[in-house]
Design an enzyme around this catalytic site. Structure first.
Site, PDB file in Angstrom:
ATOM      1  N   ASP A 159       0.836  -1.192   0.000  1.00 27.84           N
ATOM      2  CA  ASP A 159       0.000   0.000   0.000  1.00 27.84           C
ATOM      3  C   ASP A 159       0.875   1.248   0.000  1.00 27.84           C
ATOM      4  O   ASP A 159       1.914   1.290   0.669  1.00 27.84           O
ATOM      5  CB  ASP A 159      -0.887  -0.037   1.259  1.00 27.84           C
ATOM      6  CG  ASP A 159      -1.694   1.216   1.441  1.00 27.84           C
ATOM      7  OD1 ASP A 159      -2.504   1.523   0.560  1.00 27.84           O
ATOM      8  OD2 ASP A 159      -1.518   1.886   2.473  1.00 27.84           O
ATOM      9  N   GLU A 186       0.859  -0.385  -5.387  1.00 27.64           N
ATOM     10  CA  GLU A 186      -0.301   0.526  -5.378  1.00 27.64           C
ATOM     11  C   GLU A 186       0.235   1.899  -5.773  1.00 27.64           C
ATOM     12  O   GLU A 186       0.837   2.599  -4.965  1.00 27.64           O
ATOM     13  CB  GLU A 186      -0.940   0.541  -3.986  1.00 27.64           C
ATOM     14  CG  GLU A 186      -2.228   1.354  -3.921  1.00 27.64           C
ATOM     15  CD  GLU A 186      -1.993   2.778  -3.479  1.00 27.64           C
ATOM     16  OE1 GLU A 186      -2.081   3.667  -4.352  1.00 27.64           O
ATOM     17  OE2 GLU A 186      -1.716   3.002  -2.297  1.00 27.64           O
ATOM     18  N   ASP A 218     -11.476   1.754  -1.149  1.00 25.40           N
ATOM     19  CA  ASP A 218     -11.524   3.179  -0.839  1.00 25.40           C
ATOM     20  C   ASP A 218     -12.495   3.943  -1.739  1.00 25.40           C
ATOM     21  O   ASP A 218     -12.691   5.144  -1.538  1.00 25.40           O
ATOM     22  CB  ASP A 218     -10.132   3.799  -0.980  1.00 25.40           C
ATOM     23  CG  ASP A 218      -9.273   3.591   0.255  1.00 25.40           C
ATOM     24  OD1 ASP A 218      -9.838   3.396   1.339  1.00 25.40           O
ATOM     25  OD2 ASP A 218      -8.044   3.623   0.130  1.00 25.40           O
TER      26      ASP A 218
END
Length: 601
Positions: A369, A416, A469
């Protein structure tokens, strides 16, 4: 923190595992292996290197079709275990997880993507967020199945709480009910003898486990005894890890520490059973690694020199976040202490190497991430109330991945690379051959150069309809402006609003990207009340659940729709395709034999 998105079988998997040296790194080539070797062996095992100009080739030469040895296109579902059905207020690693995997296999999907499995910080104020974890390597014990503990003889049926109907996860309420029962099962395990206890002892003695678990258990024991907001408020001798104070704490809290480790063993045992079931069904599990760890954690307390902390108190000095973006005009202030990368480099990032080894015990692949933080990261003074006033600082870059590769070996990571994307981030991702990401909900609000539009996708990439998200597709569609809707309709060539989620799912599956990932909420066509997370907010997130037990047997229409899409766009498992071709050939041969026999008569 960050969006959970990337899942692709990295091309790293095909690379040589030899250590790479200065020549490779300085040349700008892929730092994960030697790309100079050319494989001259064909799909059928024909060694073309032994043939010379004018030689006759084997009779089966024309069957040597490279199409069947190319990296398979694949599809998967993003679905966190906490969202499973179950009677105890939260999804668990028991019967419903196996039912989900059985359904997933029936769709032709070969990837299950999950959010981080770390325990959410109980005092972080983030209401169950797996991105505000209390420990980098421990598992979330709230996911332990109570029913499986009964099967193991560690609880009795009479111990179990009354079943509750499935609703959104109330993490505090779940902890109130489950924590005492899991502790009871751990205590029973510790007091037991036999095979299961022997497994626990082996787990604890494993140096790959003990290297992080013993410190995590000691931290949890002291934290439980003192009960203040953060470890830097502990008494000085414990805060600063005086040897005598630590030894005294180990003795005083020996029972707590042993049971903490037993709980982690129970989590590990149940998760690995689920993991094994997934792999036996041809499904790879893709995990997620938050780039940062919570300040109030054993990781930071036990490794103070590796973080940007106040040298006197240990409180965070510089913290993580991102500048103003689409999600927040003030930026996102995550508040996790930043790494002291210069200190980490002194021992070749050994803390990170241990963390990655642990990740590969849990997952087949995993995403990092906020990958961009490894190229350059946004640093904010810990006293700041927003993330607006920070500055960009150079991250460890390719040297970090070189050290990790030397320590760990082959590393299948996913980058990501959303948010603020700069040339250094793209160069780092390309150099280590980590796949990037594309999100269709980001594709239609600008112009034709938008990298999220399908005609700009890359092969070594993951495409999503949306992520945890984002809103669901249905929720997103209800909120976007008319101009953006018109762009979507023109691009995808549909007119109405009905089944817009399937329009975007088909678009994702048709992409050139090797992997397509669909959130479970989009497969079900759910609205914005099923959204998993709203970035820059702390309350009311992470609680969505799919429904009551038996839900997966009701998803026949969704299964058929996915299967049709996967066949149409070559994401159908190759093993299934080859098996079907063999059946067809056998049927043709049988029919031909019958015809010959009939003609003979």
């Amino acid at each position: 923190m960050g969006s959970l998105e990337g899942v692709v079988l990295s091309s790293v998997q095909a690379l040589d595992t030899a250590s790479f040296g200065e020549k490779v790194l300085s040349s700008g080539e892929n730092c994960f292996g030697d790309m100079g070797h050319v494989d001259v062996m064909g799909p059928l095992g024909i060694d073309y290197a032994k043939f010379k100009l004018g030689d006759s080739l084997p009779e089966d030469y024309a069957d040597d079709d490279p199409v069947f040895t190319k990296t398979e296109r694949r599809c998967g579902i993003l679905f966190h275990p906490s969202s499973l059905p179950g009677p105890n207020g939260i999804g668990e690693l028991g019967e419903e997880a196996f039912k989900f995997l059985d359904w997933l296999q029936s769709t032709g999907c070969t990837v299950w993507q999950v959010l981080p499995l770390v325990p959410p910080g109980r005092r972080s104020g983030e209401d169950g967020s797996p991105y505000a974890g209390a420990d980098a390597n421990c598992g979330n014990t709230l996911l332990i199945s109570l029913q499986e503990l009964v099967k193991d003889g560690l609880l009795r049926e009479s111990d179990l709480p009354a079943p509750s109907s499935v609703g959104r996860v109330d993490f505090d309420a779940v902890a109130t009910v489950k924590d005492p029962l899991i502790a009871k099962a751990a205590e029973n395990l510790v007091r037991s003898t036999g095979e299961l206890r022997a497994e626990l002892d082996k787990f604890r003695e494993d140096p790959r486990i003990s290297s992080w678990l013993e410190e995590a258990a000691l931290f949890a024991a002291i934290d439980n005894a003192i009960g203040v907001q953060a470890w830097w408020e502990w008494p000085e001798e414990l805060r600063d890890r005086h040897a005598g104070a630590l030894e005294a704490a180990r003795k005083e809290h020996e029972s707590f520490i042993t049971e903490f480790i037993a709980e982690q063993f129970l989590f590990q045992r149940q998760w690995q059973a689920v993991h094994k079931h997934a792999n036996s069904h041809g499904i790879r599990i893709v995990g997620d690694m938050p780039i940062y760890v919570g300040g109030h954690s054993g990781d930071v307390w036990a490794n103070r020199r590796l973080f940007e902390l106040d040298p006197k108190t240990g409180a965070p000095a510089m913290v993580s976040g991102v500048p103003p973006d689409l999600f927040s005009e003030e930026g996102q202030l995550w508040g996790s202490p930043l790494y002291n990368w210069k200190e980490m480099a002194k021992d070749n990032y050994s803390w990170w190497a241990n963390r990655m080894r642990r990740a590969f015990e849990l997952y087949d692949e995993f995403r990092i991430d906020h990958f961009r933080g490894l190229a350059a990261y946004w640093a904010v003074d810990a006293a700041s109330e927003t993330a607006m006033n920070g500055n960009w600082i150079v991250g460890p870059g390719v040297d970090f991945f070189a050290a990790i590769r030397d320590a760990v070996g082959k590393v299948d990571i996913i980058a990501e690379d959303l948010g603020v994307l700069t040339a250094d981030v793209l160069n780092l991702r390309k150099r280590i051959r980590a796949p990037g990401m594309a999100v269709l909900q980001f594709a239609f609000g600008s112009d034709a150069i938008n990298p999220h539009l399908p005609h700009n996708h890359e092969v070594d990439q993951v495409v999503y309809t949306g992520t945890h998200d984002n809103d669901t597709v249905v929720g997103w569609w209800s909120k976007i402006e008319k101009e953006e809707k018109d762009m979507v309709r023109r691009y995808l060539r549909f007119k109405g609003d009905k089944d817009v989620h399937w329009e975007l799912i088909r678009c994702a599956i048709s992409s050139v990207a090797l992997t397509a990932i669909i959130p479970m909420q989009d497969v079900l066509g759910l609205g914005d009340d099923a959204r998993m997370n709203k970035p820059a907010t702390t309350a009311g997130n992470w609680g969505w659940r799919i429904g009551e037990s038996g839900i997966f047997s009701e998803l026949e229409a969704e299964k058929d729709e996915l299967l049709e899409c996967l066949k149409l766009f070559n994401r159908y498992p190759r093993s299934w395709y080859l098996a079907e071709q063999e059946k067809l050939e056998a049927a043709k041969a049988a029919a031909k034999g019958v015809a010959v026999a009939a003609n003979g008569k």
